[in-house]
Motif scaffolding. Sequence first.
Motif, PDB file in Angstrom:
ATOM      1  N   GLU A 103      16.245  44.262   7.474  1.00 28.37           N
ATOM      2  CA  GLU A 103      17.346  43.498   6.864  1.00 28.37           C
ATOM      3  C   GLU A 103      18.046  42.635   7.911  1.00 28.37           C
ATOM      4  O   GLU A 103      18.340  41.461   7.666  1.00 28.37           O
ATOM      5  CB  GLU A 103      18.355  44.445   6.198  1.00 28.37           C
TER       6      GLU A 103
ATOM      7  N   GLY B 203      13.230  56.555   1.061  1.00 27.80           N
ATOM      8  CA  GLY B 203      12.079  56.514   1.950  1.00 27.80           C
ATOM      9  C   GLY B 203      10.857  57.185   1.343  1.00 27.80           C
ATOM     10  O   GLY B 203       9.722  56.844   1.662  1.00 27.80           O
TER      11      GLY B 203
ATOM     12  N   ASN C 254      20.717  48.007   1.076  1.00 23.40           N
ATOM     13  CA  ASN C 254      20.287  46.652   1.434  1.00 23.40           C
ATOM     14  C   ASN C 254      21.127  45.598   0.706  1.00 23.40           C
ATOM     15  O   ASN C 254      21.131  45.531  -0.523  1.00 23.40           O
ATOM     16  CB  ASN C 254      18.797  46.487   1.081  1.00 23.40           C
TER      17      ASN C 254
ATOM     18  N   HIS D 248      21.142  61.621  -5.503  1.00 24.35           N
ATOM     19  CA  HIS D 248      21.148  60.153  -5.390  1.00 24.35           C
ATOM     20  C   HIS D 248      21.502  59.520  -6.732  1.00 24.35           C
ATOM     21  O   HIS D 248      22.302  58.588  -6.807  1.00 24.35           O
ATOM     22  CB  HIS D 248      19.757  59.643  -4.968  1.00 24.35           C
TER      23      HIS D 248
ATOM     24  N   GLY E 155      14.368  49.956   7.399  1.00 25.51           N
ATOM     25  CA  GLY E 155      15.152  49.194   6.425  1.00 25.51           C
ATOM     26  C   GLY E 155      16.246  48.356   7.062  1.00 25.51           C
ATOM     27  O   GLY E 155      16.250  47.126   6.925  1.00 25.51           O
TER      28      GLY E 155
ATOM     29  N   HIS F 144      17.768  66.795  -4.536  1.00 29.65           N
ATOM     30  CA  HIS F 144      18.180  65.643  -3.723  1.00 29.65           C
ATOM     31  C   HIS F 144      18.104  64.330  -4.525  1.00 29.65           C
ATOM     32  O   HIS F 144      18.970  63.455  -4.374  1.00 29.65           O
ATOM     33  CB  HIS F 144      17.250  65.588  -2.500  1.00 29.65           C
TER      34      HIS F 144
ATOM     35  N   GLY G  34      18.449  55.268  -0.157  1.00 34.14           N
ATOM     36  CA  GLY G  34      18.676  54.537   1.086  1.00 34.14           C
ATOM     37  C   GLY G  34      18.484  53.030   0.964  1.00 34.14           C
ATOM     38  O   GLY G  34      19.258  52.251   1.537  1.00 34.14           O
TER      39      GLY G  34
ATOM     40  N   ASP H 135       9.863  50.600   6.192  1.00 33.79           N
ATOM     41  CA  ASP H 135       9.614  51.299   7.466  1.00 33.79           C
ATOM     42  C   ASP H 135       8.287  50.870   8.089  1.00 33.79           C
ATOM     43  O   ASP H 135       8.192  50.668   9.300  1.00 33.79           O
ATOM     44  CB  ASP H 135       9.630  52.819   7.246  1.00 33.79           C
TER      45      ASP H 135
ATOM     46  N   ASP I 297      21.086  59.138   3.009  1.00 35.70           N
ATOM     47  CA  ASP I 297      21.326  60.571   2.828  1.00 35.70           C
ATOM     48  C   ASP I 297      22.654  61.028   3.434  1.00 35.70           C
ATOM     49  O   ASP I 297      23.003  60.649   4.551  1.00 35.70           O
ATOM     50  CB  ASP I 297      20.169  61.366   3.440  1.00 35.70           C
TER      51      ASP I 297
ATOM     52  N   GLY J 237      11.305  52.178   0.498  1.00 33.27           N
ATOM     53  CA  GLY J 237      11.793  52.442   1.854  1.00 33.27           C
ATOM     54  C   GLY J 237      10.632  52.585   2.836  1.00 33.27           C
ATOM     55  O   GLY J 237      10.695  52.121   3.979  1.00 33.27           O
TER      56      GLY J 237
HETATM   57  O1  KG4 Z   1      17.678  58.046   0.777  1.00 36.67           O
HETATM   58  P1  KG4 Z   1      17.311  57.954   2.214  1.00 36.67           P
HETATM   59  O2  KG4 Z   1      18.404  57.920   3.241  1.00 36.67           O
HETATM   60  O3  KG4 Z   1      16.324  59.109   2.621  1.00 36.67           O
HETATM   61  C1  KG4 Z   1      15.331  59.560   1.764  1.00 36.67           C
HETATM   62  O4  KG4 Z   1      15.677  60.353   0.859  1.00 36.67           O
HETATM   63  O5  KG4 Z   1      14.197  59.061   1.927  1.00 36.67           O
HETATM   64  O6  KG4 Z   1      16.399  56.644   2.356  1.00 36.67           O
HETATM   65  C2  KG4 Z   1      15.874  56.269   3.590  1.00 36.67           C
HETATM   66  C3  KG4 Z   1      15.109  54.983   3.402  1.00 36.67           C
HETATM   67  C4  KG4 Z   1      14.331  54.576   4.648  1.00 36.67           C
HETATM   68  O7  KG4 Z   1      13.033  54.204   4.268  1.00 36.67           O
HETATM   69  C5  KG4 Z   1      15.124  53.395   5.160  1.00 36.67           C
HETATM   70  O8  KG4 Z   1      14.331  52.447   5.875  1.00 36.67           O
HETATM   71  C6  KG4 Z   1      15.662  52.808   3.882  1.00 36.67           C
HETATM   72  O9  KG4 Z   1      16.011  53.911   3.092  1.00 36.67           O
HETATM   73  N1  KG4 Z   1      16.838  51.974   4.126  1.00 36.67           N
HETATM   74  C7  KG4 Z   1      16.895  50.648   3.867  1.00 36.67           C
HETATM   75  C8  KG4 Z   1      18.151  50.205   4.332  1.00 36.67           C
HETATM   76  N2  KG4 Z   1      18.831  51.290   4.833  1.00 36.67           N
HETATM   77  C9  KG4 Z   1      18.012  52.353   4.703  1.00 36.67           C
HETATM   78  N3  KG4 Z   1      15.982  49.816   3.325  1.00 36.67           N
HETATM   79  C10 KG4 Z   1      16.321  48.515   3.214  1.00 36.67           C
HETATM   80  N4  KG4 Z   1      17.503  48.002   3.653  1.00 36.67           N
HETATM   81  C11 KG4 Z   1      18.437  48.802   4.204  1.00 36.67           C
HETATM   82  N5  KG4 Z   1      19.602  48.305   4.635  1.00 36.67           N
END
Ligand code: KG4
Length: 353
Positions: A187, A140, A282, A119, A183, A115, A278, A170, A310, A166
Amino acid sequence: MRVLGIETTCDETAAAVVRLRPDGRGEILADEVMSQIAAHAAFGGVVPEIAARAHVEILDSLIGRALAHAGLAAEALDGVAAAAGPGLIGGVLVGLMAGKGLALATGKPFVAVNHLEAHALTARLGDAVAFPYLVLLASGGHTQILAVKGVGDYDRLGATIDDAIGEAFDKTAKLLGLSYPGGPAVEAAARDGDPARFALPRPLIGKPNADFSLSGLKTAVRVAAAAAAPLKPRDVADLCASFQAAIVDVVEDRVRMGLKLFRDRLGLAPRAVVIAGGVAANAALRGALARFCAEAGLPMAAPPPKLCTDNGAMIAWAGIERLRLGLTDRLDAPARPRWPLDPKGARALNNKA
Ligand code: KG4
Ligand code: ZN
């Protein structure tokens, strides 16, 4: 080459079909994502057992929908890729077994995708990003700066020693009573806030490494919030803006150090700076890094926000990157709750890094 990608490592169930175009970039033929946010919202975080069950319930029909949107029968695929970790093991097993089953039934090659590698490679789906490049991978569960030397060839330049970025978003959201996942909520609240109102720390700034430490920043937000209580919407907005500004400053400094380490270790400058995961969705962070890269004279690549969080397309793309190098996996490939990208990470004890 057309590959199905399956993602079930956390709280998104996703299936996508990506085609490798003759110019070497990818074309997304179908991209189905089913978020489980509603199922977990009441708990303020992902509940692994609920996640695994939700994946089981939806994955078959999601794969069916992805193939239908792509206008393909499973037999027309050139490969099946599924995320085999790192992640919540119950969920990983669901996607991995579905992918293996489909590969077995159709006789197509199977790719067990990391995974994190997905990314890290996603920027190459839409942009011509050549190796080697520097990637800030911020999700995250993970925060690291890597030199991406090729598919499967990573050098860790820095990583978090406590919380992932992340995770810090959270936890800040939860503390301030904002919705999960934090996130996007932080934001959105930060847009109306004053980033200078709360003087929050910028941990590790100036340190001669590319590591992160975010638990102190999280505590500082907690202390500032307690001092300003009871919180009015203006206070929440100002806290979010101040927190986000601290994160942006930290990231910029850590990437600057990462670039130095990159040059020292590889003996050359990266061809690009990539942000992924994720948190890369931002806009404040994307904007700040774009300015930083312009000043440093380096191209920056960031996948569209939808491909940062994801999704199945990133798994399909990582599958394509591996398949075209002849890298396939056997059907006994294991599900891996931990799966560091680099040899140094394999030795590290901190599984958040
Ligand atoms: O990559 P992802 O979708 O899942 C994992 O592999 O963890 O990342 C999710 C993380 C979460 O902590 C979420 O709050 C954060 O990415 N995230 C953001 C934003 N969109 C998602 N953090 C800051 N700003 C955002 N717009
Ligand atoms: Zn992720």
